[in-house]
Design a protein around this motif. Sequence first.
Motif, short mmCIF file in Angstrom:
data_model
loop_
_atom_site.label_atom_id
_atom_site.label_comp_id
_atom_site.label_asym_id
_atom_site.label_seq_id
_atom_site.Cartn_x
_atom_site.Cartn_y
_atom_site.Cartn_z
N ARG A 92 0.94 -1.00 -0.13
CA ARG A 92 -0.04 0.06 0.00
C ARG A 92 0.77 1.08 -0.15
O ARG A 92 0.51 2.24 -0.58
CB ARG A 92 -1.00 -0.01 1.10
CG ARG A 92 -1.72 1.13 1.49
CD ARG A 92 -2.08 1.52 2.87
NE ARG A 92 -0.86 1.77 3.78
CZ ARG A 92 -0.97 1.72 5.07
NH1 ARG A 92 -2.22 1.61 5.57
NH2 ARG A 92 0.04 1.96 5.49
N ASP A 93 1.73 1.21 0.80
CA ASP A 93 2.65 2.52 0.65
C ASP A 93 3.60 3.00 -0.48
O ASP A 93 3.65 4.04 -0.65
CB ASP A 93 3.88 2.19 2.11
CG ASP A 93 3.14 2.12 3.38
OD1 ASP A 93 2.11 2.23 3.55
OD2 ASP A 93 3.89 1.83 4.24
N TRP A 115 -7.47 16.60 -2.29
CA TRP A 115 -7.46 15.65 -1.38
C TRP A 115 -5.68 15.07 -1.44
O TRP A 115 -5.07 15.33 -2.54
CB TRP A 115 -8.07 14.21 -1.83
CG TRP A 115 -8.09 13.77 -3.00
CD1 TRP A 115 -8.41 14.13 -4.25
CD2 TRP A 115 -7.03 12.70 -3.56
NE1 TRP A 115 -8.26 13.22 -5.40
CE2 TRP A 115 -7.20 12.34 -4.90
CE3 TRP A 115 -6.23 12.01 -2.79
CZ2 TRP A 115 -6.38 11.36 -5.75
CZ3 TRP A 115 -5.42 10.84 -3.62
CH2 TRP A 115 -5.54 10.83 -4.84
N MET A 116 -5.19 14.69 -0.27
CA MET A 116 -3.89 14.39 -0.22
C MET A 116 -3.57 12.92 -0.83
O MET A 116 -4.30 12.06 -0.30
CB MET A 116 -3.22 14.64 1.04
CG MET A 116 -3.38 16.06 1.57
SD MET A 116 -2.11 17.03 0.67
CE MET A 116 -0.71 16.53 1.18
N PRO A 117 -2.79 12.71 -2.03
CA PRO A 117 -2.75 11.50 -2.51
C PRO A 117 -2.07 10.49 -1.44
O PRO A 117 -2.23 9.29 -1.65
CB PRO A 117 -1.97 11.40 -3.60
CG PRO A 117 -1.25 12.62 -3.48
CD PRO A 117 -2.09 13.67 -2.89
N ASP A 118 -1.52 10.79 -0.50
CA ASP A 118 -0.81 9.75 0.45
C ASP A 118 -1.84 9.48 1.63
O ASP A 118 -1.34 8.93 2.51
CB ASP A 118 0.30 10.28 0.82
CG ASP A 118 0.33 11.63 1.55
OD1 ASP A 118 -0.69 12.31 1.49
OD2 ASP A 118 1.21 11.92 2.39
N ARG A 122 -8.53 8.11 0.99
CA ARG A 122 -9.17 8.58 -0.15
C ARG A 122 -8.94 7.87 -1.43
O ARG A 122 -9.57 8.37 -2.52
CB ARG A 122 -8.17 10.03 -0.83
CG ARG A 122 -8.31 11.03 0.34
CD ARG A 122 -9.39 11.74 0.55
NE ARG A 122 -9.51 12.89 1.21
CZ ARG A 122 -10.32 13.93 1.69
NH1 ARG A 122 -11.41 13.70 1.02
NH2 ARG A 122 -10.11 14.74 2.34
N TRP A 123 -8.61 6.50 -1.18
CA TRP A 123 -8.46 5.77 -2.53
C TRP A 123 -10.01 4.88 -2.46
O TRP A 123 -10.35 4.47 -1.43
CB TRP A 123 -7.54 4.84 -2.26
CG TRP A 123 -6.03 5.46 -2.57
CD1 TRP A 123 -5.37 6.13 -1.43
CD2 TRP A 123 -5.30 5.11 -3.47
NE1 TRP A 123 -4.26 6.67 -2.16
CE2 TRP A 123 -4.16 5.99 -3.39
CE3 TRP A 123 -5.35 4.47 -4.89
CZ2 TRP A 123 -3.08 6.11 -4.15
CZ3 TRP A 123 -4.38 4.59 -5.81
CH2 TRP A 123 -3.19 5.32 -5.62
N TRP A 128 -3.55 -1.37 -4.97
CA TRP A 128 -2.43 -2.28 -4.76
C TRP A 128 -2.78 -3.79 -4.80
O TRP A 128 -1.96 -4.44 -5.63
CB TRP A 128 -1.77 -1.89 -3.52
CG TRP A 128 -2.70 -1.57 -2.17
CD1 TRP A 128 -3.09 -2.38 -1.14
CD2 TRP A 128 -3.36 -0.09 -1.99
NE1 TRP A 128 -3.98 -1.87 -0.49
CE2 TRP A 128 -4.00 -0.40 -0.77
CE3 TRP A 128 -3.15 0.91 -2.85
CZ2 TRP A 128 -4.74 0.87 -0.22
CZ3 TRP A 128 -3.64 2.06 -2.18
CH2 TRP A 128 -4.48 1.99 -0.87
N HIS A 129 -3.85 -4.14 -4.05
CA HIS A 129 -4.16 -5.49 -4.35
C HIS A 129 -4.95 -5.90 -5.62
O HIS A 129 -4.88 -6.95 -6.16
CB HIS A 129 -5.23 -5.82 -3.27
CG HIS A 129 -4.57 -5.99 -1.75
ND1 HIS A 129 -3.57 -6.64 -1.70
CD2 HIS A 129 -4.91 -5.43 -0.72
CE1 HIS A 129 -3.12 -6.81 -0.54
NE2 HIS A 129 -3.80 -5.94 0.36
#
Length: 212
Positions: A92-93, A115-118, A122-123, A128-129
């Motif tokens: 994820r990171d 929104w901050m993408p990190d 917000r996802w 990632w999966h």
Amino acid sequence: MEFQDVVRRRRMVRSFTDEPLTAAQVDRLLANAVRGPSAGFTQGWAFLVLESAADRDRFWAAASPASSARDLSAWKAGLRRAPLVVVPMASRDAYLRRYAEPDKAGARLATPGAWMPDDEARWPVPYWHVDVGMASLLMLQTAVDLGLGACFFGIGGPERPAFRAAFGVPDEWDPTGVIAVGHPEEPGTGAAGSPTRRPRKPVDDVVHRGRW
């Protein structure tokens, strides 16, 4: 093998012979896996490859439930003969870092209230999966093309700490699932899969054209 034949013949194989794979077969499975798409070309995947009998035994000891509501002994016996176990994992990171880079986040960061993408919240979905799942499907299809069989299955929540400890998996990496690969037993042997109990849904039942 023709691509359409690969798609048609792909199924979850749950019982294998003990015939080993060649190094070339293993290399091709992994080389095709990393050809999968990934959001932002992040490639936030890793593949734990277990080929030796000792490593595979260690995996099954760590990842198998201590108890189960149903008898899995026959299913596990056939599956455990697979000479190759691959654990595809996602970071994820890696995705949060990638989408904080200037080419992805620059315009958003310059906009008040953007929104901050990190920020994982917000996802909309854990891409990632998703990406590791697509890489895994490429491995399943490659197995068919090589005349092999494969099965994708998961590691349960209670078993994950033991799995991580057994193989020294860093906290950043989370297993999406597991792929067992080998030479299938003859049809009709081993544990039956879900398609023997449930029919495949017709395309018209699941495709909605224009509107639901």
